[in-house]
Scaffold this active site. Sequence first.
Site, mmCIF file in Angstrom:
data_model
loop_
_atom_site.group_PDB
_atom_site.id
_atom_site.type_symbol
_atom_site.label_atom_id
_atom_site.label_comp_id
_atom_site.label_asym_id
_atom_site.label_seq_id
_atom_site.Cartn_x
_atom_site.Cartn_y
_atom_site.Cartn_z
ATOM 1 C CD GLN A 28 -3.057 0.676 2.299
ATOM 2 O OE1 GLN A 28 -3.241 -0.475 2.674
ATOM 3 N NE2 GLN A 28 -3.717 1.691 2.785
ATOM 4 C CB SER A 50 2.777 -4.622 3.971
ATOM 5 O OG SER A 50 1.615 -4.469 4.742
ATOM 6 C CG LEU A 51 -1.785 -5.161 -0.253
ATOM 7 C CD1 LEU A 51 -3.010 -5.884 0.275
ATOM 8 C CD2 LEU A 51 -2.164 -3.799 -0.823
ATOM 9 N NE ARG A 84 -3.136 -7.709 5.311
ATOM 10 C CZ ARG A 84 -2.369 -6.663 5.015
ATOM 11 N NH1 ARG A 84 -2.793 -5.775 4.138
ATOM 12 N NH2 ARG A 84 -1.181 -6.514 5.594
ATOM 13 C CG HIS A 99 2.642 -3.606 9.362
ATOM 14 N ND1 HIS A 99 2.348 -4.939 9.209
ATOM 15 C CD2 HIS A 99 2.455 -3.031 8.142
ATOM 16 C CE1 HIS A 99 2.022 -5.164 7.939
ATOM 17 N NE2 HIS A 99 2.075 -4.026 7.281
ATOM 18 C CD GLN A 118 1.443 -8.986 6.257
ATOM 19 O OE1 GLN A 118 0.311 -8.538 6.373
ATOM 20 N NE2 GLN A 118 2.015 -9.207 5.078
#
Length: 308
Positions: free
Chosen positions: A11, A91-92, A116, A197, A246
Amino acid sequence: MSKAAFIFPGQGAQTAGMGRDFYEQMGTAKKVYDTASELLGFSLPELCFEKNDRLDITEYTQAAMVTTSIAMMRVLLEETTLRPDVAAGLSLGEYCALAAAGVMSDEDAITTVRQRGILMQEAVPTGIGSMAAVLAMDGEAIEKIIADIEGVQIANYNCPGQIVISGKKEAVELAAGKLKEGGAKRVIPLNVSGPFHSRMLTEAGEKLGRVLEPIKINTPVIPYVANVTASYVTDAAMVKPLLMKQVYSSVRWHQSVEAMIADGVDTFVEIGPGRTLSGFIKKITRDVKVFNIEKIEDLEKVAGGMVC
C-alpha cells in the site's frame, strides 16, 4: 546458478491508471480485473484507472493493488519464459507472493485482502494512531531509543536508512523527538489512515484469522518469504498464522531481501505500480539485477535483460 525473485509492492504505491494498458491490451489481465469486479461487487477498472477518492482508502486500496499486481504477473508468466525461484511482497504485497507461489488462488487472494483492508480501516478510529519514517538511523539504534516509550514500535524495516515507526499518535510524536535528539536525520509523519503493523491492530489480525478459516492453502510450489520472520515458508500450515500476525507485526523487508540474496537470488523483478521496492533493494546492495513491470513495454525489457 542464477535465481530470480518476483517481488510485489504494498500500500502506498497505488496510482490512478495503474494496469490500464494491461487491461486494454491483454485478455489475461482483463480476466483478472473482471473476475475481481464480480467477486467484490464493484468495478475494479473504474477504481484503478480513473481518478477517484476511493483508491487511497485502505479498504479499496488493498483490493486494487493486489488485483493489479496479479494481473501483471499473469501476463508476465504467459508472455515470457520468466519463472520465479522465490516470491516475496511488502506487507499487502505478500498476498501476491502467495498467489505467485501457488499457495492461494488469485480469487482468494483478492477477496481476502478486501476483508483485510476493511478490518484494518475499522480497527482504530482516524486520528488515534499514526506512522512516521525515520531517516538515516539503523534499526538497532531506533529499537533502543523507543524501547521505553509505550505505544510505539517499528512497523517497517525497509532498507538501510529508512525505517518506519507506528503506534499511538502521542507516542509516535514523542518517539520522533527522541529519535531526532538521538541522531536521526529526519522523522517524517506519513499520510496514512491508521497505525499499520502495530499492536493497535492486534484485534484486526485476530479477526482476519476468521476470514482465513475457509480459505484453501496449498503447499508452496516455490518458497515465499514471510514479512514477520524474513524467512522462507515451505509449509502450508505456517501460512495462516503468519498472515494473522503480519497485520500487527513489523515488516522485515530489509531482512527478507538479505535472506533471498543469501540463498543465491541475484535478480529481482518488481511487479506492480511504482519502483519503491527496487529503490529499497538498490540501497541494500548494488550486486543484483533489479527490473520493474508496471507497463506493457516493460515485459520485453525484462525478458531481454534476463537469462531464462
